[in-house]
Structures are given as structure tokens and as C-alpha cells.
Design an enzyme around this catalytic site. Structure first.
Site, PDB file in Angstrom:
ATOM      1  N   GLU A 137       0.827  -1.211   0.000  1.00 20.39           N
ATOM      2  CA  GLU A 137       0.000   0.000   0.000  1.00 20.39           C
ATOM      3  C   GLU A 137       0.859   1.257   0.000  1.00 20.39           C
ATOM      4  O   GLU A 137       2.049   1.198   0.303  1.00 20.39           O
ATOM      5  CB  GLU A 137      -0.975  -0.012   1.188  1.00 20.39           C
ATOM      6  CG  GLU A 137      -0.322  -0.242   2.514  1.00 20.39           C
ATOM      7  CD  GLU A 137      -1.315  -0.372   3.665  1.00 20.39           C
ATOM      8  OE1 GLU A 137      -2.407  -0.923   3.465  1.00 20.39           O
ATOM      9  OE2 GLU A 137      -0.982   0.085   4.758  1.00 20.39           O
ATOM     10  N   LYS A 139       2.845   4.491   0.953  1.00 22.78           N
ATOM     11  CA  LYS A 139       3.427   4.991   2.195  1.00 22.78           C
ATOM     12  C   LYS A 139       3.100   6.483   2.234  1.00 22.78           C
ATOM     13  O   LYS A 139       3.578   7.254   1.393  1.00 22.78           O
ATOM     14  CB  LYS A 139       4.938   4.773   2.186  1.00 22.78           C
ATOM     15  CG  LYS A 139       5.649   5.256   3.429  1.00 22.78           C
ATOM     16  CD  LYS A 139       7.109   4.871   3.355  1.00 22.78           C
ATOM     17  CE  LYS A 139       7.911   5.299   4.562  1.00 22.78           C
ATOM     18  NZ  LYS A 139       7.748   6.687   4.966  1.00 22.78           N
ATOM     19  N   ASP A 141       3.154  10.286   3.401  1.00 25.21           N
ATOM     20  CA  ASP A 141       4.209  11.128   3.952  1.00 25.21           C
ATOM     21  C   ASP A 141       3.561  12.208   4.811  1.00 25.21           C
ATOM     22  O   ASP A 141       3.186  13.268   4.319  1.00 25.21           O
ATOM     23  CB  ASP A 141       5.000  11.746   2.794  1.00 25.21           C
ATOM     24  CG  ASP A 141       6.322  12.304   3.257  1.00 25.21           C
ATOM     25  OD1 ASP A 141       6.672  12.088   4.437  1.00 25.21           O
ATOM     26  OD2 ASP A 141       7.001  12.952   2.454  1.00 25.21           O
ATOM     27  N   TYR A 248      -3.811   2.782   9.299  1.00 26.67           N
ATOM     28  CA  TYR A 248      -3.298   1.561   8.682  1.00 26.67           C
ATOM     29  C   TYR A 248      -2.767   0.553   9.694  1.00 26.67           C
ATOM     30  O   TYR A 248      -2.128  -0.421   9.327  1.00 26.67           O
ATOM     31  CB  TYR A 248      -2.203   1.875   7.657  1.00 26.67           C
ATOM     32  CG  TYR A 248      -1.182   2.882   8.160  1.00 26.67           C
ATOM     33  CD1 TYR A 248      -0.357   2.603   9.234  1.00 26.67           C
ATOM     34  CD2 TYR A 248      -1.069   4.126   7.557  1.00 26.67           C
ATOM     35  CE1 TYR A 248       0.557   3.523   9.703  1.00 26.67           C
ATOM     36  CE2 TYR A 248      -0.157   5.061   8.021  1.00 26.67           C
ATOM     37  CZ  TYR A 248       0.649   4.753   9.088  1.00 26.67           C
ATOM     38  OH  TYR A 248       1.538   5.669   9.564  1.00 26.67           O
ATOM     39  N   LYS A 338      11.383   2.648  -0.790  1.00 31.28           N
ATOM     40  CA  LYS A 338      11.370   4.068  -1.160  1.00 31.28           C
ATOM     41  C   LYS A 338      11.783   4.196  -2.615  1.00 31.28           C
ATOM     42  O   LYS A 338      12.826   3.682  -3.020  1.00 31.28           O
ATOM     43  CB  LYS A 338      12.343   4.847  -0.266  1.00 31.28           C
ATOM     44  CG  LYS A 338      11.997   4.753   1.220  1.00 31.28           C
ATOM     45  CD  LYS A 338      11.496   5.996   1.865  1.00 31.28           C
ATOM     46  CE  LYS A 338      12.362   7.158   2.009  1.00 31.28           C
ATOM     47  NZ  LYS A 338      11.913   8.267   2.756  1.00 31.28           N
ATOM     48  N   CYS A 432      17.601  46.952  -8.240  1.00 28.89           N
ATOM     49  CA  CYS A 432      16.389  46.292  -8.707  1.00 28.89           C
ATOM     50  C   CYS A 432      16.418  46.204 -10.239  1.00 28.89           C
ATOM     51  O   CYS A 432      16.652  47.211 -10.906  1.00 28.89           O
ATOM     52  CB  CYS A 432      15.162  47.084  -8.243  1.00 28.89           C
ATOM     53  SG  CYS A 432      13.629  46.453  -8.955  1.00 28.89           S
ATOM     54  N   CYS A 435      13.475  48.771 -11.494  1.00 27.97           N
ATOM     55  CA  CYS A 435      13.437  50.221 -11.288  1.00 27.97           C
ATOM     56  C   CYS A 435      14.801  50.779 -10.906  1.00 27.97           C
ATOM     57  O   CYS A 435      14.939  51.971 -10.681  1.00 27.97           O
ATOM     58  CB  CYS A 435      12.414  50.585 -10.214  1.00 27.97           C
ATOM     59  SG  CYS A 435      12.908  50.087  -8.556  1.00 27.97           S
ATOM     60  N   CYS A 450      13.541  45.074  -3.007  1.00 27.68           N
ATOM     61  CA  CYS A 450      13.414  46.395  -3.606  1.00 27.68           C
ATOM     62  C   CYS A 450      12.414  47.143  -2.731  1.00 27.68           C
ATOM     63  O   CYS A 450      11.267  46.717  -2.613  1.00 27.68           O
ATOM     64  CB  CYS A 450      12.896  46.295  -5.035  1.00 27.68           C
ATOM     65  SG  CYS A 450      12.328  47.876  -5.684  1.00 27.68           S
ATOM     66  N   CYS A 455       8.015  50.977  -7.588  1.00 23.75           N
ATOM     67  CA  CYS A 455       8.687  50.115  -8.564  1.00 23.75           C
ATOM     68  C   CYS A 455       7.613  49.538  -9.496  1.00 23.75           C
ATOM     69  O   CYS A 455       6.643  48.939  -9.029  1.00 23.75           O
ATOM     70  CB  CYS A 455       9.418  48.992  -7.836  1.00 23.75           C
ATOM     71  SG  CYS A 455      10.014  47.697  -8.944  1.00 23.75           S
TER      72      CYS A 455
HETATM   73  S1  IVH Z   1       2.567   0.306   8.639  1.00 21.38           S
HETATM   74  C1  IVH Z   1       5.587   0.590  12.141  1.00 21.38           C
HETATM   75  N1  IVH Z   1       1.604   1.536   6.562  1.00 21.38           N
HETATM   76  O1  IVH Z   1       5.881   5.379   7.653  1.00 21.38           O
HETATM   77  C2  IVH Z   1       4.282  -0.002  12.140  1.00 21.38           C
HETATM   78  N2  IVH Z   1       3.173   2.712   7.913  1.00 21.38           N
HETATM   79  O2  IVH Z   1       8.773   5.771   7.794  1.00 21.38           O
HETATM   80  C3  IVH Z   1       3.751  -0.351  10.812  1.00 21.38           C
HETATM   81  N3  IVH Z   1       3.598   5.014   7.159  1.00 21.38           N
HETATM   82  O3  IVH Z   1       6.278   4.521  10.992  1.00 21.38           O
HETATM   83  C4  IVH Z   1       3.492   0.822  10.001  1.00 21.38           C
HETATM   84  N4  IVH Z   1       2.246   4.963   5.418  1.00 21.38           N
HETATM   85  O4  IVH Z   1       4.366   6.196  10.312  1.00 21.38           O
HETATM   86  C5  IVH Z   1       2.434   1.627   7.626  1.00 21.38           C
HETATM   87  N5  IVH Z   1       0.635   2.494   4.681  1.00 21.38           N
HETATM   88  C6  IVH Z   1       1.453   2.589   5.735  1.00 21.38           C
HETATM   89  C7  IVH Z   1       2.178   3.756   6.021  1.00 21.38           C
HETATM   90  C8  IVH Z   1       3.030   3.785   7.122  1.00 21.38           C
HETATM   91  C9  IVH Z   1       3.087   5.700   6.122  1.00 21.38           C
HETATM   92  C10 IVH Z   1       4.575   5.592   8.087  1.00 21.38           C
HETATM   93  C11 IVH Z   1       4.523   5.077   9.486  1.00 21.38           C
HETATM   94  C12 IVH Z   1       5.890   4.489   9.698  1.00 21.38           C
HETATM   95  C13 IVH Z   1       6.691   5.338   8.780  1.00 21.38           C
HETATM   96  C14 IVH Z   1       8.048   4.817   8.473  1.00 21.38           C
END
Ligand code: IVH
Length: 691
Positions: A137, A139, A141, A248, A338, A432, A435, A450, A455
Site C-alpha cells: 500500500e 506509504k 508522507d 493503517y 522508497k 532592482c 526600477c 526592492c 517600482c
Molecule cells: S505500517 C511501524 N503503513 O511510515 C508499524 N506505515 O517511515 C507499521 N507510514 O512509521 C506501520 N504509510 O508512520 C504503515 N501504509 C502505511 C504507512 C506507514 C506511512 C509511516 C509510518 C511508519 C513510517 C516509516
């Protein structure tokens, strides 16, 4: 005594010289150790900026490169490896602390196919299986968060902190949409639901557009803005910025017999409770399939509406998770992959200087068009002159540009070996470009400015802002037309919009457009005082602050005639000190008074009372959930323009709660207090019926 002092002196000197010996004699091993030490210090520095201050200095990709180099060095030189670094620490010191009864861990990360396959092979050999259900799934941010429910009631929202305890952000988190205050039974005695708080790109762009219109620097990354918003002590921005939530995982779940037995079951429970799970996932049974899913997500992720820097692969079944167990920093049953940053190499055609509405000079690199992360890029801001010097970037240089989770492309390095040796470095300007007035350097924010209010570049941007949707909303007037009218001497000050004549506009835009523009100009005369103040484009004064000023001064005339010492937080309720400073500086300019007097004589901005009196006068509203036909902002404006007030929290003085889909804690609270709840249709009917 003297002899002793002399001996000590020599011991110190020799000792001091000996300090250099290891460096001079540094063999390959000690060089590695040195590098490891430097990397650790650098990473610690960036962790502090990222977790504590939410103000990173380097891109995520660069940070990952440092981490990766460190991991590789530590792996090949185990004698220098340090104890695991922990999960970071997001605590700011400003919030009460709350413990996590089950630690909140981080995730181990892999960066390429080989690392991912190694991870999966090891996990599956420990499970003694050839095939297992891997859940893949996005991740997210954002900021990791844990919601604690006891007997089905939300009692606490806590950030990850150091994994053992975190910041108690319950009051702010409660003000978010999507939070359910009371879980439908059957409910566990105690459950910690875990996930991520984040900002969608759409919301991030909306906030930044508003900021730029108000002459403020845009925010660089949605994650930092999400953290900054949630961690505000007064929670004021929680109403203005719509944070999103996804869940999640879970921590404690009692009684154990009711725990989900798989990720799929967790999402089923969340659906039953009306809480948001991860909407998009893939599944894979073996490393081959897992890699295929990861590759497929790599393309898809550019369409995700939220920031993401990778995918998470986790075992679906809890029984298998238990076999693998967890370490102190991360579970063994999940891993984050990543994606490498999108990068491209291109040549700089020119470095140009941009003058902003508030006079800030920004160097911008223009390059040969190049595709990056699915879009064609032709320019990138170089931010400021310190950055130009640091990169030593020159016209004609070949540069590497990168987009790593960040929305805005950045120049990350210069390929100096490809440089034409005859091109001189790019000088920091003194005047500037528009001007020619001498530039001032602003020591606090480290920018060149400026300061000439006349201007032409600043005036044109100011006029375009005045006419924009954030300002007076004069439809059909954009920066291009403003420039032409300005150059023709027809438009110098905002008031000139109201003096334009048909015979002046028609030759420029044609009869039909001219008519349309005159229609919007006439319409704009009725704009609320808040709109007019926003349209003036005073640095730092967007719609929210403009409202504070409008409510106090009630008319543009009073504001135009205000004494400077009246612009004081002690006098004007809700005026923040920094905003007061900006407003005072603005009103201190002679030209400002001319602009305001001119608008007053044209009777612009006199409708403050009119807009605040309407069918909803004196009524207080709270909005919750997603309305079918109005954004949060539109609903807010609709109510305000009809004289109503909108507030963020349900209290006994709330008259109505307007609820939409997925309404959360506020709806529960309204029901508890017996406050009438209406939907969008009822609100609209009310407004249409009223005179
Ligand atoms: S599962 C650690 N699923 O990414 C327990 N984490 O950089 C299991 N994160 O600590 C986490 N999306 O805060 C899980 N779909 C996702 C996520 C996710 C973002 C975060 C989470 C984790 C961090 C690691």
C-alpha cells in the site's frame, strides 16, 4: 612550582600535537570511521530539523542518500556500527506527554530491487513458506499518530514522539474531519488506532496560493505544513487548513480475542466504524509478484492526491506477523520501499531575477525543457542568492534537477566539469532589475528586497492581485492585461479600475470582453471590506487577518484615517503582533494613504455593515464533514456573506451544525448538546428563501 607548570605546558603541547597524529596517519579504516562519525552527526542534525522543527534543509532524497551511505559503511565495517538509532523524535516540548502502551515503531527501508528481494526472501525463509500474502500500500508522507479509544470513546490523540511517548495533541486532532468521537459497538475495551495525518496536494496548493497572494513565502512541503498545523498550541489554523487522516495499523487492542487477524480485517472494522483506511492496495504472494506490484505503483503514485515517497509491504496475516516479531525500531513483518527520486539533467539557458509584489528579489533558473516526474519543467526557483553562491550556479551550466516527494523541482547540483571555463560566476545584484533602486538586504529572512513602493514591477503585481479572485475578483483582468493598461498609463492605482472607460478598454480587449470586465468591475464595488483589505495585498494579510482588521475598523475610511498607534494588538482584538507590524508599515507610506483615500472617494469598501447583516445575522454555525456541493471555504464564505458566523468548535452558543458526509466528532458533540443539525440543502434553502 615553575618546573611543574613548564612540564604541564609541554604535556599539553605534545598532547595537542598528538591529536593530529591519527588524522595524519589515518589508514583506510579510520577514514571509514571518520566518515561514519561525520554522517551520524549530519543525520542527527537533519533529524532535529525534520522531526523537531519541521523545517528540513535538504531534500528527502539527499537525506536518504546520507542514511544509505551510513548503512552501507556500517554493514561493511561492523566494528564501527552503532546501536540502532531509534525511531526519531517529533516531540516539541510544548505539549503534555502521553505514553504509548505498545511502542510506536518505524519501518525498515529498502531502496532497490535487490534489497527488497533480500528482505522478502529472509522473511519467507523464516516463515518456512514459498508463498505468503503480502499487502502493498502507499506509504503516506505525513505525521504518525495514535488515537486511543476507551469503551468506544476517543480519549487521546498522541504523536509517535520517540516511540515510547509522544505529544498529546488531542485538542487539535479533535478539530479534524474524519475523526470519529464514539465508535459504534461492538467496541473493544481499549484500542489504539494508528495512522498518518497529512495534507492533500490540493489543500496544500490552496493554502500556498492564498499565502502567495498575501505576499508571503509559500510552504515548501505538505508534510511540514501538516506537522506545523497540528502542533500549533492554539490550534487556530486547524479550521483554515483541512488536514486529512488515514489509518493503517493498531497498537494495543483489548480484549485480545477481538483483535483483527489480518490487515484486511482491520480495514473492514475501520469501515464499520466510519474511519478512513488506506483506499488503494495491491497484493503479492512472492518476491516476483511483489516487485511487479511495486513497479506498477511507481507509475500510479504520480496520480495519488497525497504526498508519498514509497510503498509499504506488510504481511496480511497477524499469525505470520507474530512468527517474525518486531525489533526495537521496526517490525520484521513489514518494510518500506522508497522510490528513487525523479531526476533529470538539463542546461541552464539563463538566470533571471524576479521582483515579487512585496519587492523580494528571487533568482530563477530557466532551462531547456526537460521531463521530470511526468511533467515538463522549464524553470526552477533558486530561492535566494546564498543558494546561488552555495551551488555556484552559472548561466549555461548543466545541472541535475530533482523532484523527490517535493512538488517543486529543485536544482540539486551543478556538473562543473561540463562548464564553459569562460563563464563568470553569477553576481549578487545590487539594484532592482526593474526600477534600478538600490536593494536592501533583509537580515531576518535573508532576502534582497526592492523597497521602492513605486517600482513598476511591484505596482503591476499589486494591481493584478487587487483584481484577482483572492482580491476584488474582477473577472477577465489578469497580469497580461494589467501590464498593458499600466504601460498605456491607464492603470496606476487600484482606484483607476473604477475610472476606466469603454473607449479605453475596447481597443485593447474587444467589445465583448470589455463589457464583461465592466460587469465584474461594477460587481466588485459591492465587495465586503474584508475582500477589499485582502485585495490591497498588504504583506502577511490574507483573508483571515483581513477579517480581523475589517471587523474592528468597519470601514475603509476609518482604516485610512487610523493613527499608527491604534494598530496595536491591545486595541484591535485578534490582531497578531506580526500582522500589526506589517499593517503599520503599510499605513506609514504616503502612497498607501493616497491609494486608500482614492478608494474611499470612489465609495469602495463601504459595505462592511451590509455584508455582515443578512438572513443569518447573529447565528453561529459549525461545519463538519464533506458537503456535496460546497467546499469548506465556499460554505464558510456563504454563511459569512449572509451575516452568519462560522466557528470551529461546537459549544452551547452554537446555533446550527451543518453536517455532510463522514461528519465526525463535531456531529456527535452537536447531538450530545441537542444543537440542531442541518445539511447543505437546508442551508441553501434558507438562504434562497430569505430576502
Ligand atoms: S505500517 C511501524 N503503513 O511510515 C508499524 N506505515 O517511515 C507499521 N507510514 O512509521 C506501520 N504509510 O508512520 C504503515 N501504509 C502505511 C504507512 C506507514 C506511512 C509511516 C509510518 C511508519 C513510517 C516509516
Amino acid at each position: 612550582m615553575k618546573a611543574r607548570a613548564a612540564i604541564l605546558h609541554w604535556i599539553r603541547r605534545v598532547g595537542f600535537c598528538l591529536l593530529f597524529v591519527p588524522v595524519l596517519w589515518a589508514g583506510p579504516e579510520t577514514k571509514v570511521e571518520q566518515r561514519i562519525i561525520t554522517l551520524r552527526a549530519e543525520i542527527a542534525h537533519h533529524d532535529e530539523l525534520y522531526f523537531k522543527k519541521a523545517a528540513p534543509e535538504i531534500s528527502d532524497a539527499k537525506y536518504d542518500r546520507l542514511k544509505r551511505e551510513l548503512r552501507e559503511l556500517e554493514a561493511s565495517h561492523p566494528q564501527f556500527s552503532a546501536p540502532p538509532a531509534g525511531v526519531g523524535d517529533d516531540r516539541t516540548g510544548a505539549f503534555a506527554q502521553a505514553p504509548h502502551r505498545v511502542p510506536m515503531l518505524s519501518l525498515d527501508k529498502v531502496y532497490d530491487e535487490a534489497e527488497l528481494r533480500r528482505y522478502l526472501a529472509k522473511a519467507m525463509s523464516r516463515l518456512q513458506v514459498d508463498s505468503a500474502e503480502w499487502f502493498v500500500e502507499p506509504k503516506y508522507d505525513g505525521l504518525a499518530i495514535s488515537f486511543v479509544y476507551e469503551d468506544g470513546r476517543l480519549v487521546r490523540a498522541v504523536t509517535r514522539g520517540n516511540g515510547k511517548q509522544g505529544d498529546d495533541v488531542t485538542a487539535n486532532a479533535r478539530r479534524m474531519d474524519g475523526i470519529v468521537e464514539t465508535l459504534k459497538s461492538p467496541t473493544p475495551v481499549r484500542v489504539e488506532l494508528r495512522g498518518e495525518i497529512y495534507l492533500t496536494y490540493a489543500e496544500f496548493d490552496r493554502i500556498n496560493a492564498e499565502r502567495e497572494q498575501a505576499g508571503m513565502e509559500p510552504y515548501a512541503h505538505p508534510r511540514n505544513l501538516a506537522v506545523g498545523t497540528l502542533k500549533q498550541l492554539d490550534g487556530e489554523s486547524m479550521e483554515e487548513r483541512q488536514l486529512s487522516l488515514v489509518l493503517y495499523g493498531w497498537g494495543e487492542w483489548e480484549p485480545a480475542s477481538t483483535r483483527p487477524t489480518s490487515q484486511i480485517e482491520l480495514y473492514q472494522r475501520l469501515r464499520d466504524w466510519g474511519m478512513p483506511g488506506v483506499p488503494e492496495s495491491g497484493s503479492a504472494d512472492d518476491p516476483e509478484e511483489a516487485w511487479a506490484v511495486v513497479q506498477a505503483f511507481k507509475q500510479r503514485r504520480h496520480d495519488w492526491p497525497f504526498p508519498s515517497d514509497g510503498v509499504v509491504l506488510k504481511l496480511n496475516r497477524v499469525s505470520q506477523r507474530e512468527v517474525l516479531g518486531e525489533g526495537t525500531v521496526a517490525p520484521n513483518w513489514a518494510v518500506a520501499y522508497k522510490y528513487p527520486p525523479d531526476t533529470a539533467v538539463t542546461q541552464i539557458a539563463d538566470i533571471v531575477l524576479q521582483v515579487g509584489r512585496t519587492g523580494v528579489i528571487t533568482p530563477v533558473a530557466e532551462f531547456e525543457p526537460v521531463t521530470l516526474g511526468g511533467a515538463t519543467i522549464t524553470r526552477a526557483s533558486l530561492h535566494n542568492f546564498a543558494n546561488v553562491q552555495r551551488l555556484d550556479i552559472r548561466p549555461g551550466d548543466w545541472v541535475v534537477i530533482e523532484k523527490a516527494g517535493e512538488i517543486i523541482p529543485q536544482v540539486v547540483s551543478v556538473q562543473t566539469d561540463r562548464r564553459d571555463p569562460d563563464v563568470a560566476n553569477f553576481p549578487t545584484p545590487r539594484h532592482c532589475p526593474e526600477c534600478d533602486s538600490a536593494l536592501l538586504s533583509d537580515a531576518v529572512v535573508r532576502v534582497l528586497r526592492c523597497a521602492n513602493p513605486s517600482c513598476p514591477a511591484r505596482l503591476k503585481l499589486g494591481l493584478a492581485h487587487f483584481a484577482s479572485a483572492q482580491g476584488m475578483d474582477i473577472d477577465g483582468v489578469g497580469p497580461g492585461l494589467v501590464e498593458r493598461l499600466f504601460d498605456a498609463g491607464l492603470l496606476m492605482r487600484p482606484g483607476d479600475f473604477y475610472r476606466l472607460r469603454m473607449e479605453q478598454l475596447e481597443p485593447v480587449v474587444g467589445a465583448k470582453t470589455a463589457e464583461h470586465i465592466f460587469g465584474s468591475i461594477a460587481q466588485s464595488r459591492k465587495a465586503s471590506l474584508t475582500k477589499v483589505i485582502t485585495a490591497l495585498g498588504i504583506p502577511g494579510i490574507g483573508p483571515a487577518n483581513a477579517k480581523v482588521v475589517a471587523v474592528h475598523f468597519r470601514s475603509l475610511e476609518t482604516l485610512a484615517n487610523a493613527e499608527l498607534d491604534e494598530i496595536d494588538p491591545a486595541v484591535v482584538p485578534g490582531l497578531r503582533p506580526a500582522v500589526a507590524d506589517a499593517l503599520r508599515a503599510y499605513l506609514a507610506e504616503d502612497e498607501t494613504r493616497n491609494v486608500l483615500d482614492d478608494l474611499v472617494s470612489l465609495e469602495i469598501g463601504q459595505s462592511a455593515k451590509r455584508v455582515q447583516v443578512g438572513p443569518l445575522s447573529g447565528k453561529r454555525f459549525v461545519l463538519t464533514g464533506k458537503l456535496p456541493g460546497l467546499t469548506r471555504r465556499e460554505a464558510h464564505e456563504l454563511i459569512q456573506s449572509a451575516g452568519g458566523e462560522v466557528s470551529g468548535t461546537v459549544t452551547d452558543s452554537t446555533d446550527y451544525v451543518v453536517a455532510g458526509e463522514n461528519a465526525g466528532a463535531k456531529l456527535d458533540e452537536a447531538r450530545r448538546r441537542g444543537i440542531p443539525v442541518i445539511d447543505e440543502a437546508a442551508l441553501r434553502a434558507w438562504l434562497d428563501e430569505s430576502p
